[in-house]
Write an enzyme that holds these catalytic residues in place. Structure first.
Site, PDB file in Angstrom:
ATOM      1  N   SER A 245      52.113  42.135  44.649  1.00 52.80           N
ATOM      2  CA  SER A 245      53.491  42.388  44.212  1.00 52.80           C
ATOM      3  C   SER A 245      53.832  43.871  44.140  1.00 52.80           C
ATOM      4  CB  SER A 245      53.733  41.733  42.844  1.00 52.80           C
ATOM      5  OG  SER A 245      52.703  42.089  41.944  1.00 52.80           O
ATOM      6  N   ARG A 246      52.808  44.706  43.895  1.00 54.22           N
ATOM      7  CA  ARG A 246      53.090  46.134  43.684  1.00 54.22           C
ATOM      8  C   ARG A 246      52.004  46.980  44.337  1.00 54.22           C
ATOM      9  NH1 ARG A 246      52.143  47.497  38.464  1.00 54.22           N
ATOM     10  NH2 ARG A 246      51.385  45.490  37.771  1.00 54.22           N
TER      11      ARG A 246
ATOM     12  N   ASP B 219      46.707  33.899  38.437  1.00 52.19           N
ATOM     13  CA  ASP B 219      45.823  34.834  37.744  1.00 52.19           C
ATOM     14  C   ASP B 219      44.433  34.696  38.353  1.00 52.19           C
ATOM     15  OD1 ASP B 219      44.157  36.188  36.038  1.00 52.19           O
ATOM     16  OD2 ASP B 219      44.958  35.320  34.205  1.00 52.19           O
ATOM     17  N   VAL B 220      43.940  35.759  38.983  1.00 46.36           N
ATOM     18  CA  VAL B 220      42.652  35.653  39.685  1.00 46.36           C
ATOM     19  C   VAL B 220      41.472  35.426  38.737  1.00 46.36           C
ATOM     20  CG1 VAL B 220      43.373  36.990  41.716  1.00 46.36           C
ATOM     21  CG2 VAL B 220      42.305  38.175  39.763  1.00 46.36           C
TER      22      VAL B 220
ATOM     23  N   SER C  84      36.534  51.342  44.170  1.00 45.63           N
ATOM     24  CA  SER C  84      37.084  52.645  43.796  1.00 45.63           C
ATOM     25  C   SER C  84      35.968  53.665  43.927  1.00 45.63           C
ATOM     26  CB  SER C  84      37.567  52.610  42.339  1.00 45.63           C
ATOM     27  OG  SER C  84      37.717  53.933  41.850  1.00 45.63           O
TER      28      SER C  84
ATOM     29  N   TYR D  85      35.967  49.949  33.865  1.00 47.53           N
ATOM     30  CA  TYR D  85      36.503  49.910  35.238  1.00 47.53           C
ATOM     31  C   TYR D  85      35.426  50.274  36.274  1.00 47.53           C
ATOM     32  CZ  TYR D  85      39.841  51.071  38.999  1.00 47.53           C
ATOM     33  OH  TYR D  85      40.537  51.138  40.183  1.00 47.53           O
TER      34      TYR D  85
ATOM     35  N   ALA E 131      32.900  47.517  36.640  1.00 41.95           N
ATOM     36  CA  ALA E 131      33.456  46.384  37.403  1.00 41.95           C
ATOM     37  C   ALA E 131      33.458  46.700  38.897  1.00 41.95           C
ATOM     38  CB  ALA E 131      34.875  46.074  36.919  1.00 41.95           C
ATOM     39  N   LYS E 132      33.854  47.906  39.253  1.00 42.82           N
ATOM     40  CA  LYS E 132      33.942  48.265  40.679  1.00 42.82           C
ATOM     41  C   LYS E 132      32.554  48.401  41.308  1.00 42.82           C
ATOM     42  CE  LYS E 132      38.430  48.347  41.106  1.00 42.82           C
ATOM     43  NZ  LYS E 132      39.107  47.277  41.875  1.00 42.82           N
TER      44      LYS E 132
HETATM   45  P1  NAP Z   1      48.933  48.321  40.395  1.00 48.32           P
HETATM   46  O1  NAP Z   1      49.989  49.154  41.030  1.00 48.32           O
HETATM   47  O2  NAP Z   1      48.742  48.388  38.916  1.00 48.32           O
HETATM   48  O3  NAP Z   1      49.156  46.793  40.848  1.00 48.32           O
HETATM   49  C1  NAP Z   1      48.236  45.818  40.417  1.00 48.32           C
HETATM   50  C2  NAP Z   1      48.510  44.518  41.128  1.00 48.32           C
HETATM   51  O4  NAP Z   1      47.515  43.564  40.721  1.00 48.32           O
HETATM   52  C3  NAP Z   1      49.847  43.909  40.776  1.00 48.32           C
HETATM   53  O5  NAP Z   1      50.315  43.218  41.909  1.00 48.32           O
HETATM   54  C4  NAP Z   1      49.493  42.919  39.661  1.00 48.32           C
HETATM   55  O6  NAP Z   1      50.417  41.828  39.542  1.00 48.32           O
HETATM   56  C5  NAP Z   1      48.163  42.423  40.170  1.00 48.32           C
HETATM   57  N1  NAP Z   1      47.314  41.846  39.139  1.00 48.32           N
HETATM   58  C6  NAP Z   1      46.813  42.448  38.029  1.00 48.32           C
HETATM   59  N2  NAP Z   1      46.053  41.574  37.336  1.00 48.32           N
HETATM   60  C7  NAP Z   1      46.074  40.403  38.020  1.00 48.32           C
HETATM   61  C8  NAP Z   1      45.490  39.127  37.817  1.00 48.32           C
HETATM   62  N3  NAP Z   1      44.721  38.870  36.753  1.00 48.32           N
HETATM   63  N4  NAP Z   1      45.737  38.145  38.728  1.00 48.32           N
HETATM   64  C9  NAP Z   1      46.511  38.395  39.818  1.00 48.32           C
HETATM   65  N5  NAP Z   1      47.089  39.584  40.070  1.00 48.32           N
HETATM   66  C10 NAP Z   1      46.875  40.577  39.171  1.00 48.32           C
HETATM   67  O7  NAP Z   1      47.473  48.657  41.014  1.00 48.32           O
HETATM   68  P2  NAP Z   1      47.096  49.551  42.293  1.00 48.32           P
HETATM   69  O8  NAP Z   1      47.000  50.960  41.860  1.00 48.32           O
HETATM   70  O9  NAP Z   1      47.938  49.180  43.453  1.00 48.32           O
HETATM   71  O10 NAP Z   1      45.579  49.060  42.531  1.00 48.32           O
HETATM   72  C11 NAP Z   1      45.261  48.024  43.449  1.00 48.32           C
HETATM   73  C12 NAP Z   1      43.741  47.942  43.579  1.00 48.32           C
HETATM   74  O11 NAP Z   1      43.226  49.192  44.038  1.00 48.32           O
HETATM   75  C13 NAP Z   1      43.038  47.654  42.272  1.00 48.32           C
HETATM   76  O12 NAP Z   1      41.911  46.834  42.497  1.00 48.32           O
HETATM   77  C14 NAP Z   1      42.580  49.023  41.814  1.00 48.32           C
HETATM   78  O13 NAP Z   1      41.470  48.959  40.947  1.00 48.32           O
HETATM   79  C15 NAP Z   1      42.243  49.673  43.147  1.00 48.32           C
HETATM   80  N6  NAP Z   1      42.274  51.143  43.107  1.00 48.32           N
HETATM   81  C16 NAP Z   1      43.419  51.815  42.823  1.00 48.32           C
HETATM   82  C17 NAP Z   1      43.395  53.206  42.805  1.00 48.32           C
HETATM   83  C18 NAP Z   1      44.615  54.033  42.519  1.00 48.32           C
HETATM   84  O14 NAP Z   1      44.498  55.270  42.494  1.00 48.32           O
HETATM   85  N7  NAP Z   1      45.774  53.449  42.316  1.00 48.32           N
HETATM   86  C19 NAP Z   1      42.192  53.887  43.056  1.00 48.32           C
HETATM   87  C20 NAP Z   1      41.056  53.146  43.329  1.00 48.32           C
HETATM   88  C21 NAP Z   1      41.098  51.785  43.357  1.00 48.32           C
HETATM   89  P3  NAP Z   1      51.793  41.970  38.636  1.00 48.32           P
HETATM   90  O15 NAP Z   1      52.733  42.815  39.455  1.00 48.32           O
HETATM   91  O16 NAP Z   1      52.270  40.576  38.494  1.00 48.32           O
HETATM   92  O17 NAP Z   1      51.368  42.622  37.358  1.00 48.32           O
END
Ligand code: NAP
Length: 251
Positions: free
Chosen positions: A19-20, A68-69, A147, A160, A163-164
């Site tokens: 979604s985001r 919800d995963v 990550s 975090y 988990a990763k």
């Molecule tokens: P984000 O913008 O916070 O978006 C999180 C997404 O995950 C949203 O679509 C949310 O749904 C969904 N979500 C959260 N909990 C969930 C659940 N229990 N079941 C199903 N969907 C769930 O996160 P992001 O920054 O894009 O990160 C995406 C991935 O990349 C994550 O695994 C994160 O750890 C990894 N990552 C991110 C970064 C970074 O710098 N951003 C760096 C390293 C790794 P809703 O919209 O409904 O809440």
């Protein structure tokens, strides 16, 4: 249109957390390359509708499902509904993730459990549920979002980063389990990417982190989506059990 458009043919892809942020960019990128995309989200219907609209605008196919995963039964129902609707599942991207950062003395046990439940157990749930149809089809692509902190560690992220690191170990183990049936399992480890997750960091922390990135900038969600698309494509046929860092050199 780029040379990659259409490279995923009529394949069916599931993206969790579509979604985001990064998940949205992945869903759009896979749809742009011809995949029929199903994406899951937890609660943000408005954002999910935006992703769906963006995909439809580029002439792609998208189906948003609330799931919800962390809930194995809900994940099993999601996979079953994809198979009923599309008859196949070729690509799975475990992207859904949350952060609950805090120094260990202040971190509540619930924050440790919540992050493990979504980021690690959620990834395992989806892998378990999609393994059977992929084994039967003798083909498949699983891509898990890790990550750079899985390798480097990070103060305030004991939950975090653990988990990763688990996601990366799971990726390597599953690659060994499923490889003989033509299924590849890889991880993408982003560095610092501009999303809602990183918008929660203080400007000082962000500045400090940015100074450590050799390429000198935060990554975009598209930077990550392109790496995922590569691992989902035929170009990555002989790659499995690997972690691809998309971090501008960070970590
Ligand atoms: P984000 O913008 O916070 O978006 C999180 C997404 O995950 C949203 O679509 C949310 O749904 C969904 N979500 C959260 N909990 C969930 C659940 N229990 N079941 C199903 N969907 C769930 O996160 P992001 O920054 O894009 O990160 C995406 C991935 O990349 C994550 O695994 C994160 O750890 C990894 N990552 C991110 C970064 C970074 O710098 N951003 C760096 C390293 C790794 P809703 O919209 O409904 O809440």
């Amino acid at each position: 249109m780029s040379a990659d458009a259409g490279s995923l043919g009529e394949r069916v892809a599931l993206v969790t957390g579509g979604s985001r942020g990064i998940g949205r960019a992945i869903a759009i990128e896979l749809a742009r390359c011809g995949a029929r995309v199903v994406f899951a989200y937890r609660s943000n219907l408005e954002a999910a509708e935006q992703t769906q609209k963006r995909i439809q605008e580029i002439g792609g196919s998208a189906w948003a499902v609330r799931c919800d995963v962390a809930d194995l039964a809900a994940v099993e129902e999601l996979i079953a509904s994809i198979l009923r609707e599309h008859g196949r599942l070729d690509i799975v991207v475990n992207n859904a993730g949350i952060a609950r950062d805090q120094l260990i003395m202040r971190m509540k046990p619930e924050d440790f459990d919540a992050v493990l439940a979504t980021n690690l157990r959620g990834t395992w749930n989806v892998c378990r549920a999609c393994a059977r149809p992929m084994l039967k089809a003798r083909t498949g692509r699983i891509i898990n979002l890790s990550s750079v902190v899985a390798g480097s560690g990070n103060a305030g992220q004991t939950n975090y980063s653990a988990a990763k690191a688990g996601v990366e170990a799971l990726t390597r183990s599953l690659a060994r389990e499923l490889g003989s049936r033509g299924i590849t399992v890889n991880a993408v480890a982003p560095g610092l990417i501009e999303t809602d997750m990183t918008r929660e960091l203080s400007p000082q922390r962000l500045e400090g982190l940015q100074a450590q990135i050799p390429l000198g900038r935060l990554g975009s969600i598209e930077d990550v989506a392109r790496a995922v698309r590569f691992l989902a494509s035929d170009d990555a046929d002989y790659i499995t059990g690997q972690v691809l860092r998309v971090s501008g050199g960070l970590g």
